[in-house]
Structure formats: C-alpha cells, structure tokens
Design a protein around this motif. Structure first.
Motif, PDB file in Angstrom:
ATOM      1  N   GLN A 151       1.217  -1.168  -0.089  1.00  0.00           N
ATOM      2  CA  GLN A 151      -0.087   0.459   0.095  1.00  0.00           C
ATOM      3  C   GLN A 151       0.888   1.654   0.187  1.00  0.00           C
ATOM      4  O   GLN A 151       0.497   2.309  -0.902  1.00  0.00           O
ATOM      5  CB  GLN A 151      -0.917  -0.340   1.255  1.00  0.00           C
ATOM      6  N   MET A 152       1.811   1.215   0.893  1.00  0.00           N
ATOM      7  CA  MET A 152       2.626   2.618   1.124  1.00  0.00           C
ATOM      8  C   MET A 152       3.499   2.700  -0.065  1.00  0.00           C
ATOM      9  O   MET A 152       3.571   3.603  -1.180  1.00  0.00           O
ATOM     10  CB  MET A 152       4.103   2.242   2.207  1.00  0.00           C
TER      11      MET A 152
ATOM     12  N   GLN B  75       0.847   4.054  -2.836  1.00  0.00           N
ATOM     13  CA  GLN B  75       0.479   5.237  -2.624  1.00  0.00           C
ATOM     14  C   GLN B  75       1.670   6.227  -3.493  1.00  0.00           C
ATOM     15  O   GLN B  75       1.746   7.332  -3.920  1.00  0.00           O
ATOM     16  CB  GLN B  75       0.493   5.992  -0.990  1.00  0.00           C
TER      17      GLN B  75
ATOM     18  N   ASN C 172       2.502   6.104  -7.113  1.00  0.00           N
ATOM     19  CA  ASN C 172       1.003   7.571  -7.898  1.00  0.00           C
ATOM     20  C   ASN C 172       1.223   8.555  -7.288  1.00  0.00           C
ATOM     21  O   ASN C 172       0.973   9.486  -8.434  1.00  0.00           O
ATOM     22  CB  ASN C 172      -0.611   6.425  -7.513  1.00  0.00           C
ATOM     23  N   ASP C 173       1.986   8.954  -6.155  1.00  0.00           N
ATOM     24  CA  ASP C 173       2.592   9.938  -6.147  1.00  0.00           C
ATOM     25  C   ASP C 173       3.225  11.198  -6.921  1.00  0.00           C
ATOM     26  O   ASP C 173       3.150  12.151  -7.574  1.00  0.00           O
ATOM     27  CB  ASP C 173       2.588  10.469  -4.706  1.00  0.00           C
TER      28      ASP C 173
END
Length: 126
Positions: free
Chosen positions: A38-39, A42, A45-46
């Motif tokens: 998940q990290m 994220q 995507n960032d």
C-alpha cells in the motif's frame, strides 16, 4: 501564483518522490506485506501524478511548440540584439562624455573672454 510563473517546487519535489519509491522497494522486508504494498502504491501514484502535472505545465509554457533549432535561432537573434544595444549604449555614453567635456571647455573659454572684456573695459575707463 500568476499564470506565467512556473511552480519550481513541483519539479524540485520529483527527485524526492522518486527516492521515496526507491527506498520502499529496497526495504529489507520488501513489498510482500499488504502495508508495504500500500505504501509503495501510494508513493508510486504520488510520483506518477507529479510527473503528469509537471508534463502538463511544461507543455503549456510559451514557446514550447518550437523545435530546438528554432529556439536556438531565437536565442542567437536575441543575443545579437543585446550586443547591438550594448554597442549603441557605449556609443551614446561616449558621445555624452565628449559633449560634456566640450561644454566645459566652451564655458571656460567664455569665462576667460568675459574676464578679458571686463579687464579691457576697466582699462578704457582710465
């Protein structure tokens, strides 16, 4: 921020965002845990969103439609214009200095002539 300014902080943050993605992929536990995945998702995507935003901003810059050769031609033309303006300024400055020196010399000559006339007038009184 005005419409013409470029948010440099966005471009400066790209390296940090990429480093975050790389750090997450290099961690000792890897990306096997759901939390690590998940990290990484994220952070990826960032980074991707920041890249896309930077591309959009760069594409919207004035002159961005010009080819590199055209840009080089414009830069050369502007440099030549700048050099001509500097030459004109130097010529103007030298003319002003010469004219100023001539003016001082003329005033000094007029002052001498005036004193000579006054002295002659003084002598004629006697």
């Amino acid at each position: 921020m005005s419409a013409d300014s470029l948010p440099t902080s966005l471009y400066e943050s790209l390296l940090l965002k990429l480093a975050t993605v790389l750090e997450l992929t290099q961690q000792s536990e890897g990306i096997v845990t759901p939390q690590a995945k998940q990290m990484l998702l994220q952070a990826t995507n960032d980074f991707k969103n920041a890249i896309n935003q930077a591309k959009e901003l760069a594409a919207g810059l004035p002159g961005g439609e010009m080819q590199v050769e055209d840009q080089d031609e414009v830069i050369t033309m502007l440099e030549e214009l700048r050099d001509r303006k500097r030459e004109q300024l130097a010529q103007f400055a030298s003319q002003v200095l010469v004219s100023g020196a001539e003016l001082v010399a003329r005033e000094a000559k007029m002052e001498r002539t005036k004193r000579e006339d006054e002295y002659e007038h003084y002598l004629l009184r006697f």
